[in-house]
Design a protein around this motif. Structure first.
Motif, short mmCIF file in Angstrom:
data_model
loop_
_atom_site.label_atom_id
_atom_site.label_comp_id
_atom_site.label_asym_id
_atom_site.label_seq_id
_atom_site.Cartn_x
_atom_site.Cartn_y
_atom_site.Cartn_z
N GLN A 30 0.84 -1.19 0.00
CA GLN A 30 0.00 0.00 0.00
C GLN A 30 0.87 1.24 0.00
OE1 GLN A 30 -2.90 0.48 3.13
NE2 GLN A 30 -4.43 -0.33 1.73
N THR B 213 -4.04 16.60 -0.49
CA THR B 213 -4.48 15.26 -0.91
C THR B 213 -4.17 14.20 0.15
OG1 THR B 213 -2.63 15.64 -2.38
CG2 THR B 213 -4.59 14.61 -3.36
N HIS B 214 -4.97 13.20 0.18
CA HIS B 214 -4.65 12.02 0.96
C HIS B 214 -4.98 10.85 0.04
CE1 HIS B 214 -5.36 9.34 4.73
NE2 HIS B 214 -4.53 8.83 3.84
N LEU B 215 -3.96 10.37 -0.56
CA LEU B 215 -4.16 9.40 -1.63
C LEU B 215 -3.63 8.04 -1.20
CD1 LEU B 215 -5.06 9.42 -4.62
CD2 LEU B 215 -2.68 9.80 -5.21
N THR B 216 -4.45 7.03 -1.23
CA THR B 216 -3.96 5.69 -0.92
C THR B 216 -4.04 4.84 -2.19
OG1 THR B 216 -4.85 5.91 1.27
CG2 THR B 216 -4.23 3.69 0.59
N VAL C 198 0.83 5.24 0.50
CA VAL C 198 -0.03 6.33 0.96
C VAL C 198 0.65 7.66 0.68
CG1 VAL C 198 -1.29 7.29 2.93
CG2 VAL C 198 -0.81 4.83 2.83
N TYR C 199 -0.03 8.50 -0.03
CA TYR C 199 0.55 9.80 -0.35
C TYR C 199 -0.29 10.86 0.35
CZ TYR C 199 1.95 13.87 -3.04
OH TYR C 199 2.40 15.11 -3.40
N ARG C 200 0.37 11.63 1.19
CA ARG C 200 -0.36 12.69 1.91
C ARG C 200 0.29 14.03 1.66
NH1 ARG C 200 -0.58 9.55 6.84
NH2 ARG C 200 -2.64 8.61 6.99
N SER C 201 -0.51 15.02 1.34
CA SER C 201 0.01 16.40 1.33
C SER C 201 -1.09 17.23 1.96
CB SER C 201 0.27 16.84 -0.11
OG SER C 201 -0.96 17.08 -0.76
N SER C 202 -0.92 18.52 2.05
CA SER C 202 -1.95 19.32 2.70
C SER C 202 -3.27 19.29 1.92
CB SER C 202 -1.46 20.76 2.89
OG SER C 202 -0.72 21.14 1.77
#
Ligand SMILES: Nc1ncnc2c1ncn2[C@@H]1O[C@H](COP(=O)(O)OP(=O)(O)OP(=O)(O)O)[C@@H](O)[C@H]1O
Length: 468
Positions: free
Chosen positions: A35, A43-46, A37-41
């Protein structure tokens, strides 16, 4: 591809953390978590990413049983750990870090195997596939192929029991022995429980003691470390293009089940000879370089070329397989070498076989010559080497019908026979008095004096002539 898996066009790597002396970095790069997981202010993309391959199958055959298909769950890429060996006498562990961190491919099967024999056949079939495609030399003793085996027992008709995993088995024999021991251990636990119907085996990770042929507990489920999986921050997503996948697919070599069929139908080889040829560790390495593939010849290709012969004369496959499996492989084993170390070219061994078949040298001389050639690598032709060693057989035909050369050889053989009769007067006397068996001893003497260059049958005839 050889295992008919779905190749994933995107796969990613995770870190699996634990502290143990076989893992110097404190974590292992693997492909289990799957998995990303990409997080930025904003987006929260899994994105769920898979290991490099999912879902495949491998058919195995056992003598007198229908063929069985074992499902492959997944194939993942990871880092190998160090090799640790425990010395019970000094109570010390030796850690060999040489392989730590190198790439390792883990092939996970579904629980489809029902006996130690099936598990053994599965590992052997897998080994043959890995060798055929050049993914590994498949050598279990040297650790290039190892297996972990999960064992559970259950009553007929009930769901599978709790599994115990036995780690790091380095031979098919050890793996089968580990399963046998583990099944009886688990049965004993269930059968001695107050209520066998509801009893369960505690889930454990176990090792195999090679001296006592028993499994032993490494850790229980409760002690299982919290691996704290996290996506590896240094490694990006592994992207395989369809074009690359297709190029590799197009370059796939012949796979063992096709080779097996071909060797049996085209050459009429026995099942046993086919298995020997297929299981030769030829140390072939295959490199995928863009769209081209170059492969060093393996044992089957060597056999094919030997049978093809020279020009329009093909060699007898049964004679060839005999020379390859009994003589060549036998002598390599005696030298503590494998087929990988064989430096005899197809032309050299082919010529040797032809010389024996054409009776230019005797079978005994052929074997001697092979031994010499394995010990003294040379680019010379087999004929030249045989001539240097004076191995050419004594011609045995009658002088009137042959060339000068063979008539002088025939004279030389007659001379050897004469010498033997002089050296063994008692035997000669026994023979003339009617003890025909004693001739074997005189023949043996001539064979010894000729250093294997004489044909035993010809010597027998010549001696009978001389003694009459
Ligand atoms: N009840 C069962 N009995 C026997 N084998 C089983 C059972 N359930 C699952 N298995 C097998 O156990 C294996 C589990 O392997 P997997 O690698 O997923 O587990 P793991 O314990 O995380 O392994 P590792 O610690 O080596 O990474 C699979 O090969 C699966 O077929």
């Amino acid at each position: 591809m050889a295992l008919e898996c779905n190749i994933q066009t995107r796969s990613s790597f995770d870190r699996k953390h634990y502290f143990y002396s076989d893992l110097p970095a404190g974590y292992q790069i693997t492909q289990q978590y799957g998995q990303f997981v990409y997080r930025s202010s904003f987006t929260h993309l899994t994105i769920t990413l898979a290991p490099i391959a999912l879902g495949g199958k491998l058919a195995i055959t056992l003598p007198n049983f229908p063929s069985l298909e074992v499902r492959i769950k997944q194939i993942q890429l990871e880092q190998d750990t160090a090799k640790s060996t425990f010395n019970p006498r000094t109570r010390t562990s030796h850690i060999d870090l040489n392989r730590a961190g190198t790439g390792l491919m883990e092939i996970v099967s579904e629980p489809d195997l029902r006996s130690p024999e099936e598990a053994g056949a599965y590992v052997r079939a897998l080994q043959a596939v890995l060798r055929a495609v050049g993914a590994s030399d498949g050598n279990m003793e040297q650790g290039s192929l190892r297996c972990d085996v999960n064992v559970s027992v259950n009553r007929v008709g009930r769901p599978p029991g709790t599994r115990c995993e036995i780690k790091n088995l380095n031979s098919v024999r050890h793996m089968m022995a580990a399963i046998v021991h583990e099944v009886s251990r688990q049965r004993a636990i269930l059968e001695s429980a107050p209520d066998p119907d509801t009893a369960t085996v505690p889930q454990e990770t176990r090792g195999f003691d090679e001296h006592r042929f028993e499994t032993y507990k490494l850790r229980s489920k409760e002690d299982a470390p919290d691996y704290r999986y996290m996506p590896d921050p240094n490694l990006g997503v592994l992207v395989l293009t369809q074009a690359r996948i297709q190029a590799v697919r197009d370059a796939l070599p012949e796979l063992p089940w096709d080779t097996r069929k071909r060797l049996q139908s085209d050459y009429g080889l026995s099942e046993r000879d086919v298995e020997v040829l297929l299981n030769v560790d030829s140390g072939r390495e295959v490199w995928y370089d863009g769209e081209s593939r170059s492969a060093e010849a393996g044992a089957v290709a060597y056999f094919d070329r030997l049978c093809a012969g020279t020009g329009s004369t093909r060699r007898d496959p049964k004679v060839v397989v005999n020379w390859m499996t009994h003589e060549l492989l036998g002598q390599l084993t005696a030298r503590k070498e494998t087929f990988k170390d064989n430096h005899l070219s197809v032309e050299q061994l082919g010529e040797l076989i032809d010389m024996v078949q054409d009776k230019i040298i005797t079978g005994t001389s052929g074997k001697m010559l092979l031994r010499h050639m394995l010990g003294h690598p040379s680019a010379k032709s087999t004929k030249e080497i045989a001539a240097e060693l004076q191995l050419n057989a004594f011609a045995s035909s009658s002088p009137s019908t042959t060339s000068d050369d063979s008539s002088s050889q025939s004279d030389a053989l007659r001379e050897l026979c004469r010498e033997a009769t002089v050296a063994l007067p008692a035997e000669v006397e026994a023979f003339t008095k009617g003890n025909k068996n004693v001739l074997n001893k005189i023949v043996g003497r001539v064979m010894k004096d000729s250093r294997g260059r004489a044909d035993a049958q010809a010597v027998r005839v010549m001696l009978e002539e001389l003694l009459q």
